[in-house]
Scaffold this active site. Sequence first.
Site, PDB file in Angstrom:
ATOM      1  CE1 TYR A 109     -21.375 -17.881 -19.029  1.00  0.00           C
ATOM      2  CE2 TYR A 109     -21.542 -19.209 -17.030  1.00  0.00           C
ATOM      3  CZ  TYR A 109     -22.147 -18.579 -18.112  1.00  0.00           C
ATOM      4  OH  TYR A 109     -23.497 -18.647 -18.273  1.00  0.00           O
ATOM      5  CB  ALA A 116     -30.688   3.741  -5.923  1.00  0.00           C
ATOM      6  CE  LYS A 167     -30.564   5.596 -10.066  1.00  0.00           C
ATOM      7  NZ  LYS A 167     -31.519   4.514  -9.918  1.00  0.00           N
ATOM      8  CG  PHE A 187     -37.488   4.159  -8.555  1.00  0.00           C
ATOM      9  CD1 PHE A 187     -37.343   5.533  -8.715  1.00  0.00           C
ATOM     10  CD2 PHE A 187     -37.022   3.324  -9.556  1.00  0.00           C
ATOM     11  CE1 PHE A 187     -36.753   6.052  -9.856  1.00  0.00           C
ATOM     12  CE2 PHE A 187     -36.417   3.840 -10.696  1.00  0.00           C
ATOM     13  CZ  PHE A 187     -36.284   5.207 -10.843  1.00  0.00           C
ATOM     14  CG  ASP A 188     -40.551   5.777 -11.902  1.00  0.00           C
ATOM     15  OD1 ASP A 188     -40.320   6.252 -10.776  1.00  0.00           O
ATOM     16  OD2 ASP A 188     -40.349   6.371 -12.954  1.00  0.00           O
ATOM     17  CG  ASP A 218     -35.148   0.626  -4.278  1.00  0.00           C
ATOM     18  OD1 ASP A 218     -33.988   0.581  -4.722  1.00  0.00           O
ATOM     19  OD2 ASP A 218     -36.119   1.009  -4.958  1.00  0.00           O
ATOM     20  CG  HIS A 252     -42.473   9.590 -18.846  1.00  0.00           C
ATOM     21  ND1 HIS A 252     -43.205   8.458 -18.536  1.00  0.00           N
ATOM     22  CD2 HIS A 252     -41.217   9.352 -18.450  1.00  0.00           C
ATOM     23  CE1 HIS A 252     -42.397   7.590 -17.956  1.00  0.00           C
ATOM     24  NE2 HIS A 252     -41.184   8.103 -17.891  1.00  0.00           N
TER      25      HIS A 252
HETATM   26  C1  LIG Z   1     -32.700   3.933 -10.289  1.00  0.00           C
HETATM   27  C2  LIG Z   1     -33.484   3.272  -9.254  1.00  0.00           C
HETATM   28  C3  LIG Z   1     -33.985   1.972  -9.419  1.00  0.00           C
HETATM   29  C4  LIG Z   1     -33.818   1.191 -10.708  1.00  0.00           C
HETATM   30  O1  LIG Z   1     -32.498   1.016 -11.033  1.00  0.00           O
HETATM   31  P1  LIG Z   1     -31.964   0.956 -12.549  1.00  0.00           P
HETATM   32  O2  LIG Z   1     -30.489   0.763 -12.346  1.00  0.00           O
HETATM   33  O3  LIG Z   1     -32.308   2.253 -13.196  1.00  0.00           O
HETATM   34  O4  LIG Z   1     -32.603  -0.199 -13.209  1.00  0.00           O
HETATM   35  C5  LIG Z   1     -34.690   1.411  -8.373  1.00  0.00           C
HETATM   36  N1  LIG Z   1     -34.912   2.089  -7.240  1.00  0.00           N
HETATM   37  C6  LIG Z   1     -34.462   3.344  -7.049  1.00  0.00           C
HETATM   38  C7  LIG Z   1     -34.736   4.045  -5.763  1.00  0.00           C
HETATM   39  C8  LIG Z   1     -33.742   3.985  -8.046  1.00  0.00           C
HETATM   40  O5  LIG Z   1     -33.331   5.242  -7.866  1.00  0.00           O
END
Ligand SMILES: *Cc1c(COP(=O)(O)O)cnc(C)c1O
Length: 458
Positions: A73, A218, A259, A125-126, A216, A450
């Site tokens: 832990y 990814a 990613k 990103f969304d 951000d 969607h």
């Molecule tokens: C996938 C993604 C996220 C969110 O990450 P999750 O692991 O799906 O929660 C944030 N920003 C970008 C650019 C992404 O491609």
Amino acid sequence: MNTQPYAEPWRIKMVEPLEILTREERIEKIRETEFNLFNLNAEDVYIDLLTDSGTGAMSDRQWSALMMGNESYGGSPSFRRLKETITELLGFPHVVPTHQGRAAENVLFSAMLKPGNVVPGNAHFDTTKGHIEFRNAIALDCTVDEASDINDHGPFKGNVDISKLRAGINKYGVENIPFMVLTVTCNSGGGQPVSMQNISEVAQVCREHKIPLFFDSARFAENAYFIKMREDGYQDKSIREIVKEMYSYADAMTMSAKKDGIVNMGGFIAMHDEELYRQCCTFNIMFEGYISYGGMSGRDMEALATGLMEGTEFEYLQARISQVAYLGAEICKLGIPIIRPTGGHAVYVDAKAFFPQIPQTEYPAQVLGVALYEEAGVRGVEIGTVLADRDPVTREERLPKMELLRLAIPRRVYTNNHMDVVAWGLKQIWEKRESYRGLKIKYEAPIMRHFTATFEQI
Ligand SMILES: *Cc1c(COP(=O)(O)O)cnc(C)c1O
């Protein structure tokens, strides 16, 4: 020509057999879901290009690393190994592990964002936008105009328009801008990269106004690959040198490790500032888990530490991004319109140009997604009017500039023979494109429609 042909820098040790339904069976399956691609059973899909998130294949080294996971832990050496890898690769001394990217956003934004704040960025990103708007703050898009021009073939369509950024800062005032988010590569803009030149200019503007700059991250390694291949002065640098230079401009980062971490689950926040680290730890303990695992198990952190190193090797990135480019080139050869140049993780087919007879209000990209599943068992995802949803106030449908079918390619999973099947499937549809008609929505949820919307044919 006497040059050796190109091939991937790995061989296959384990395979996952796929079932291939007949065209008639697929036509029936997609009708059972009422034309919703998300609701297909994954076994009924032959080539799954729904997303590149968490769908990559781990290496033998990552699978071995799993066995070294320490599930304590507190004080797990697996966390220390992950942290040391991140510090070495990206330069941040503090690391907060989370279960995925949006969780990192949730924790960081809980510490930093207040109602009424404004967060500039390049097509957030969304989930990033979701976490900003959920806190009654504004996500201000400052992407260059070329990003939404399908006929622009520029090398860095993920860049920030510096004059839009300055105008935004002047309009809203620095006191209302707690940080800026730069997304590398820019997912919403088609996986398009941001140049080092642009990163440094953005950082300059942020420094002038004392606005912290967050990345951000990814697809940070894919972004570094494009810098190496396309930007003057970087040809002879290694991916890791470029990554180090990119992150020398950042104050903090959020990461979806699903990613470029090449793992099936995981994420983290990393930062320089100790006070911010402390604040994030508090929210992490509330939302994710203790500060030395935060939603990941010890074995997940081991696999991620190994995955981050593999994901920043040039040979790996070359194989990955060449495959995306290969699919793009095969589709282009057929005369089918796509966003060019192809980005790092996906090919985006222009459904408006594919089906000019289908109005945007009848969802041409969804029609194309359904057709590609029927023809070849390939699953893509609609990035168009269905995704754009309704205006929250007027309830009118928002018609986006581009109507796209995204074909996202998982890492190290499919061969170029699979890509040939994808292109072949599109060709079948292209040859009878005049015969397709639109869809109309039968059911839709009040937000994020969607995922669950159902349709009927017109
Ligand atoms: C996938 C993604 C996220 C969110 O990450 P999750 O692991 O799906 O929660 C944030 N920003 C970008 C650019 C992404 O491609």
